[in-house]
Write a protein that holds these residues in place. Structure first.
Motif, PDB file in Angstrom:
ATOM      1  N   LYS A 276     -10.470  30.418   7.515  1.00  0.00           N
ATOM      2  CA  LYS A 276      -9.966  31.611   6.831  1.00  0.00           C
ATOM      3  C   LYS A 276      -8.773  32.211   7.578  1.00  0.00           C
ATOM      4  O   LYS A 276      -7.798  32.643   6.962  1.00  0.00           O
ATOM      5  N   MET A 277      -8.851  32.221   8.902  1.00  0.00           N
ATOM      6  CA  MET A 277      -7.756  32.770   9.700  1.00  0.00           C
ATOM      7  C   MET A 277      -6.494  31.927   9.512  1.00  0.00           C
ATOM      8  O   MET A 277      -5.393  32.462   9.369  1.00  0.00           O
ATOM      9  N   ALA A 278      -6.659  30.601   9.487  1.00  0.00           N
ATOM     10  CA  ALA A 278      -5.499  29.723   9.307  1.00  0.00           C
ATOM     11  C   ALA A 278      -4.890  29.895   7.918  1.00  0.00           C
ATOM     12  O   ALA A 278      -3.661  29.925   7.772  1.00  0.00           O
ATOM     13  N   LEU A 279      -5.722  30.015   6.893  1.00  0.00           N
ATOM     14  CA  LEU A 279      -5.193  30.238   5.540  1.00  0.00           C
ATOM     15  C   LEU A 279      -4.449  31.563   5.444  1.00  0.00           C
ATOM     16  O   LEU A 279      -3.419  31.664   4.777  1.00  0.00           O
ATOM     17  N   LYS A 280      -4.942  32.571   6.132  1.00  0.00           N
ATOM     18  CA  LYS A 280      -4.281  33.882   6.124  1.00  0.00           C
ATOM     19  C   LYS A 280      -2.923  33.800   6.824  1.00  0.00           C
ATOM     20  O   LYS A 280      -1.932  34.340   6.333  1.00  0.00           O
ATOM     21  N   GLN A 281      -2.863  33.094   7.958  1.00  0.00           N
ATOM     22  CA  GLN A 281      -1.599  32.961   8.683  1.00  0.00           C
ATOM     23  C   GLN A 281      -0.620  32.056   7.947  1.00  0.00           C
ATOM     24  O   GLN A 281       0.587  32.212   8.079  1.00  0.00           O
ATOM     25  N   LEU A 282      -1.147  31.113   7.170  1.00  0.00           N
ATOM     26  CA  LEU A 282      -0.283  30.220   6.406  1.00  0.00           C
ATOM     27  C   LEU A 282       0.523  30.989   5.370  1.00  0.00           C
ATOM     28  O   LEU A 282       1.680  30.654   5.098  1.00  0.00           O
ATOM     29  N   SER A 283      -0.053  32.033   4.816  1.00  0.00           N
ATOM     30  CA  SER A 283       0.661  32.811   3.797  1.00  0.00           C
ATOM     31  C   SER A 283       1.871  33.537   4.377  1.00  0.00           C
ATOM     32  O   SER A 283       2.806  33.851   3.653  1.00  0.00           O
ATOM     33  N   THR A 284       1.874  33.775   5.682  1.00  0.00           N
ATOM     34  CA  THR A 284       3.008  34.453   6.307  1.00  0.00           C
ATOM     35  C   THR A 284       3.985  33.486   6.968  1.00  0.00           C
ATOM     36  O   THR A 284       5.080  33.890   7.323  1.00  0.00           O
ATOM     37  N   ALA A 285       3.592  32.222   7.148  1.00  0.00           N
ATOM     38  CA  ALA A 285       4.478  31.239   7.789  1.00  0.00           C
ATOM     39  C   ALA A 285       5.608  30.856   6.833  1.00  0.00           C
ATOM     40  O   ALA A 285       5.387  30.667   5.640  1.00  0.00           O
ATOM     41  N   THR A 286       6.809  30.744   7.376  1.00  0.00           N
ATOM     42  CA  THR A 286       7.965  30.437   6.537  1.00  0.00           C
ATOM     43  C   THR A 286       8.599  29.090   6.845  1.00  0.00           C
ATOM     44  O   THR A 286       9.131  28.449   5.954  1.00  0.00           O
TER      45      THR A 286
END
Length: 192
Positions: free
Chosen positions: A54-64
């Motif tokens: 879940k943490m990785a999916l959340k950070q993926l949404s902000t990665a560019t």
């Protein structure tokens, strides 16, 4: 003779035992309570297991950019797989590992979405519109892997190292390089 004289005296019923319920019901209640506690413990373990996903999916949404997404994928893989199996992988070897850990029905889609993006991390991209398109495709591939490969299924976790060993990584092709890489991995594991 008097018919009432033949009647015996009034006697009281036997004492009722102290249990409110029969022992079988107590046993059933204990079994049900044990099953509820076991279920809650398994649910808690599953929630803890999925916390890194879940943490990785959340950070993926902000990665560019792609390099941040690859780093995020590697971090997520290190949370679920042994360090000696994942830490040294880069480029196509890392891509092969990610494909091997996916269920078979999602492997083709991941391969198409990720294309050559694992290698493009080490190359410069000229146009920003191309970079945004590539970033969106790779973000979809990363989301697919994070959603379907984590936490790993036991059979896929066992098959992944064999699949990686069978692929030609191109990073080191000589037996001496393989031996030196294994020494580095073993030393790294000894320090941990």
């Amino acid at each position: 003779m008097d018919p009432l004289a033949q009647l015996s005296d009034i006697h009281l019923p036997a004492n009722v035992h102290g249990y409110l319920i029969a022992p079988g019901w107590w046993l059933l209640a204990v079994i049900v309570l044990a099953l509820i506690i076991y279920g809650l413990l398994k649910l808690r373990q599953a929630m803890i297991k999925r916390q890194a996903q879940k943490m990785a999916l959340k950070q993926l949404s902000t990665a560019t950019d792609i390099s941040a997404m690859v780093a995020l994928l590697k971090w997520a893989a290190l949370q679920y797989f042994p360090r000696s199996q994942v830490a040294h992988l880069t480029g196509n070897a890392f891509k092969s590992f990610l494909i091997a850990t996916l269920p078979p029905k999602h492997q083709q889609e991941f391969t198409e979405l990720s294309a050559e993006h694992f290698v493009s991390v080490y190359q410069s991209v000229a146009a920003s519109t191309t970079e945004n398109k590539i970033s969106a495709e790779f973000s979809s591939a990363a989301k697919l892997w994070l959603s379907h490969a984590l936490p790993p299924k036991k059979e896929l976790a066992r098959l992944a190292p064999a699949t990686i060993k069978n692929t030609n990584t191109g990073l080191h092709n000589s037996p001496a390089a393989d031996k030196s890489a294994n020494v580095v991995i073993e030393n790294d594991g000894a320090k941990s």
